[in-house]
Design a protein around this motif. Sequence first.
Motif, short mmCIF file in Angstrom:
data_model
loop_
_atom_site.label_atom_id
_atom_site.label_comp_id
_atom_site.label_asym_id
_atom_site.label_seq_id
_atom_site.Cartn_x
_atom_site.Cartn_y
_atom_site.Cartn_z
N ALA A 137 0.83 -1.38 -0.11
CA ALA A 137 0.06 0.13 -0.17
C ALA A 137 1.02 1.16 -0.11
O ALA A 137 1.04 2.35 -1.04
CB ALA A 137 -0.74 0.27 1.38
N TYR A 138 1.51 1.58 0.63
CA TYR A 138 3.15 2.29 1.12
C TYR A 138 3.31 2.02 -0.61
O TYR A 138 3.83 3.79 -0.43
CB TYR A 138 3.81 2.11 1.83
N ALA A 139 3.64 1.72 -1.38
CA ALA A 139 4.65 1.72 -1.90
C ALA A 139 3.41 2.30 -3.65
O ALA A 139 3.60 3.09 -4.56
CB ALA A 139 4.89 -0.16 -2.71
N ARG A 140 2.24 1.68 -3.91
CA ARG A 140 1.26 1.96 -4.32
C ARG A 140 0.98 3.63 -4.18
O ARG A 140 1.01 4.74 -5.29
CB ARG A 140 -0.10 1.21 -3.78
N SER A 141 0.95 4.17 -3.30
CA SER A 141 1.17 5.28 -2.90
C SER A 141 2.35 6.33 -3.81
O SER A 141 1.61 7.57 -3.80
CB SER A 141 1.32 6.22 -1.16
N TYR A 142 3.33 5.86 -3.81
CA TYR A 142 4.20 6.77 -5.01
C TYR A 142 3.90 6.23 -6.25
O TYR A 142 4.77 6.53 -7.01
CB TYR A 142 5.59 5.95 -4.27
N VAL A 143 2.97 5.54 -6.68
CA VAL A 143 2.58 5.09 -7.99
C VAL A 143 3.53 4.43 -8.07
O VAL A 143 3.92 3.51 -9.15
CB VAL A 143 1.96 5.86 -9.09
N LYS A 144 3.74 3.23 -7.48
CA LYS A 144 4.70 1.99 -7.92
C LYS A 144 4.35 0.55 -7.03
O LYS A 144 4.47 0.16 -6.62
CB LYS A 144 6.77 2.29 -6.68
N VAL A 145 3.70 -0.14 -8.21
CA VAL A 145 2.68 -1.19 -8.01
C VAL A 145 3.00 -2.04 -8.43
O VAL A 145 3.50 -3.26 -8.14
CB VAL A 145 1.08 -0.83 -9.05
N ALA A 146 4.55 -1.92 -9.92
CA ALA A 146 5.47 -3.28 -10.70
C ALA A 146 5.28 -3.86 -9.18
O ALA A 146 5.52 -5.36 -10.25
CB ALA A 146 5.14 -2.57 -11.82
N ILE A 147 6.61 -3.28 -9.27
CA ILE A 147 7.61 -4.76 -8.99
C ILE A 147 7.36 -5.18 -7.27
O ILE A 147 6.73 -6.58 -7.57
CB ILE A 147 8.95 -3.43 -8.15
N PRO A 148 6.27 -4.55 -6.26
CA PRO A 148 5.28 -5.41 -5.57
C PRO A 148 4.97 -6.38 -5.74
O PRO A 148 4.56 -7.71 -5.71
CB PRO A 148 4.79 -4.53 -4.78
N THR A 149 3.85 -5.76 -7.17
CA THR A 149 3.15 -6.96 -7.93
C THR A 149 4.27 -8.45 -8.33
O THR A 149 3.72 -9.91 -8.78
CB THR A 149 2.59 -6.53 -8.77
N PHE A 150 5.47 -8.13 -8.90
CA PHE A 150 6.73 -8.87 -9.21
C PHE A 150 6.29 -10.18 -7.97
O PHE A 150 6.45 -11.63 -8.08
CB PHE A 150 7.74 -8.27 -10.23
N PHE A 151 6.98 -9.71 -6.91
CA PHE A 151 6.87 -10.22 -5.48
C PHE A 151 5.84 -11.27 -5.59
O PHE A 151 6.25 -12.19 -4.98
CB PHE A 151 7.65 -9.76 -4.49
N ARG A 152 4.59 -10.52 -5.39
CA ARG A 152 3.69 -10.79 -5.01
C ARG A 152 2.66 -12.09 -6.00
O ARG A 152 2.67 -13.27 -5.29
CB ARG A 152 2.26 -10.09 -4.62
N GLU A 153 3.23 -11.91 -7.46
CA GLU A 153 1.89 -12.58 -8.00
C GLU A 153 3.56 -13.64 -8.75
O GLU A 153 3.24 -14.66 -9.13
CB GLU A 153 1.62 -11.87 -9.65
N VAL A 154 4.65 -13.27 -8.89
CA VAL A 154 6.19 -14.46 -9.96
C VAL A 154 6.75 -14.72 -8.28
O VAL A 154 6.53 -16.29 -9.13
CB VAL A 154 6.43 -13.00 -10.46
N PHE A 155 7.30 -14.02 -7.95
CA PHE A 155 8.17 -14.55 -6.53
C PHE A 155 7.55 -15.27 -5.66
O PHE A 155 8.86 -16.42 -5.79
CB PHE A 155 8.95 -13.35 -5.60
N LEU A 156 6.48 -15.19 -5.42
CA LEU A 156 5.83 -15.98 -4.20
C LEU A 156 5.54 -17.37 -5.29
O LEU A 156 5.64 -18.36 -4.06
CB LEU A 156 4.93 -15.61 -3.66
N ARG A 157 4.99 -17.50 -5.99
CA ARG A 157 5.09 -18.90 -6.63
C ARG A 157 5.59 -19.60 -7.18
O ARG A 157 5.92 -20.84 -7.03
CB ARG A 157 4.39 -18.24 -7.84
N ALA A 158 7.27 -19.01 -8.12
CA ALA A 158 8.15 -19.31 -7.97
C ALA A 158 8.36 -20.11 -6.71
O ALA A 158 9.35 -21.72 -6.82
CB ALA A 158 8.59 -18.32 -8.63
N LEU A 159 9.38 -19.44 -5.90
CA LEU A 159 9.39 -20.08 -4.88
C LEU A 159 8.43 -21.30 -4.50
O LEU A 159 8.94 -21.78 -3.73
CB LEU A 159 9.85 -18.91 -3.26
#
Length: 491
Positions: A137-159
Motif C-alpha cells: 500500500a505504501y509503494a502504491r501511494s508512490y504509484v510504484k505497483v509493478a515490482i511489488p506485484t512481481f514479488f506477490r504474483e511471480v516470485f512467491l509462486r516461483a518459490l
Amino acid sequence: MSKIARQSIQTTIFSYFGVILGYINVLWLYPFALDSTELGTFRTIQDLGLLFVPFAQLGVGHGITRYFPKLEKHQSAFLTYSLAFSLLGFGLVSLIFFGLKEEIVGLFASNSPEVIDFLGIVLLITLFALISSVLDAYARSYVKVAIPTFFREVFLRALTSILVAVYLLKWINFDQVMQGLVAVYGIALAGVWTYLIWLGVFKLEFTWNHFPKGFRSSFLQFSLITFLATAASTLIMKIDSIMVSSMISLEATAIYSIAFYMALVIELPRRAISQVAMPVVADHFARERISEINLLYRQLSNRQLYICLLLFALIWSNIDQIYHFVPNREIYQAGKWVVFYIAVGKIFDVAFSINSEILVFSKYYRFNLLLTIAMSALIIGVNYWLIPIFGIEGAAIGSALVMLIFNLIKYGYLKIRLHLDPFSWDTLRILAVGVSSSMVMFLDLEGVHPFFQLVLKSILVLGIFLVSSFLVGAGKEEWNWVRERLKKSGP
C-alpha cells in the motif's frame, strides 16, 4: 491515464507471467506432486492464513492510500505508524485465534482432520502477508505497483514451485513442505522491503507528533471503519473454499481450488488496474474532480470488460482440453462447472469496474462497509444452503450470485449519489463481441488431439473476436490506445 497506463502494463505483464507460473503449479505440478488430500490441506492452510490478513491489518492499506496525498512530509513516520498499528491488529487476531482454537479445530475435525496438524503455520503466514500488504500500500501511494506485484504474483509462486518440486524429488516430507510455506512468504516480504529501501522511501521514524492536527485520529477512524469492509471482501473471496473443506472434504477443496484458479485469470486485468487506479481516485476526490472519476470509471469498465470477455471465451471454449492435461484429471475435471460459475461472477465484477474503490475513497465509505458486511453474511448463508444441495458447484453459484447482487447495489448507489455510470453503448458492443466469440465452445472437433483442438479453438476465438470487434465498432478506444503506445515505442 499515462502513469496509470505504464504501471498497469507492467503490472499486467507481471500478473500474467504469474498466471502462467500459477497455471503450471495448479494445473500440473501440484496435482502431480501432491495427492488430493495433501493439495486440499496445502490450499486450506494458505487460504486461512490470508483470510486473517485484513482483520489484522485493521484497514491500514486503504488508510495509507487515502491519507498519503494529505501529507507533504513525514511519510516515513506515516509508514512506521501504519506498521505499528497493523502489528497491534495482528496481536489481537492472534489472541482471538488461540482463544477460539477449539472451535476452529471443530470445524475441520469431521471432514478434514489433516488441516488440524498445521494450524500453527496459519498465523505465521498471516504475519508475513500482513507486513507485505502494508508495504504494498505504501509503494502504491508512490504509484510504484509493478515490482511489488512481481514479488506477490511471480516470485512467491516461483518459490512455491521450488518447494513442491523438492517434495516431488523426495528430499523433504509433507510436514516440511507446510513449514516451508512460512519461509516462502517471509522471503517474498524481504523482497518488497528491499525494493522500498532501493527506492529510498523506506525509513523507520517515530516522530508521530509531527503529523497535521487531527491527522492521526482521522486516519485511525477511516482505517477502522474500512477494515471491516476489507475483511468482509476477503471473506467473500476465501470463505467458499474453507467451507468446502469443512463441509465436504479436502479432496473437494483440491478440485475447487484448481477450478477457481482457472477462472481467476479472467479478473487479473481488473486487479492490476485497480492497484494503480486507487491512489488516482483518492487524489481526484481530494481535489473534488468528480467528472474525472466518472471518465476513469467508464474507461476502465470498457477496457477491463473487453479483455476479460476474450479471456473467458478462450478458457470456456477450451475447458475440456485444459482439463485433459491436468494430472489425475479423472478427479479434478469434476470442477468444470465451477470454472464457469466463478468466471461469470468475475465478469460481473469486471463490468462494474472500480465501484468499490470509488466508494472507499468517497465520503460514502460507510455505506461500502455496511454493504460488504451484509454480503459476507449473505455468502455464508447462501453457501450453507447451496453446498449441501449442489456440492462444490453450489459454492461457485453462491459466489457468482452474491457478486452480482453486490455490484448491482453499489452501481445503483453511485448512480444516485454521485451520478456516476460506467456503462454506455460501447458496453453493449463489447458484450456482443464476447458472446459471439464464445460460440466456439459448441464446435465439435472429435478425433482431433486435444492439443490441436486447443490451438484451433483459440485461433478461432481470436479471429471471431477481432472480426466482430471491427464489424460492430467495439474496442475502438482500446485499439487506438494500443496504436499510440506502439508509435511512441517506435524509432
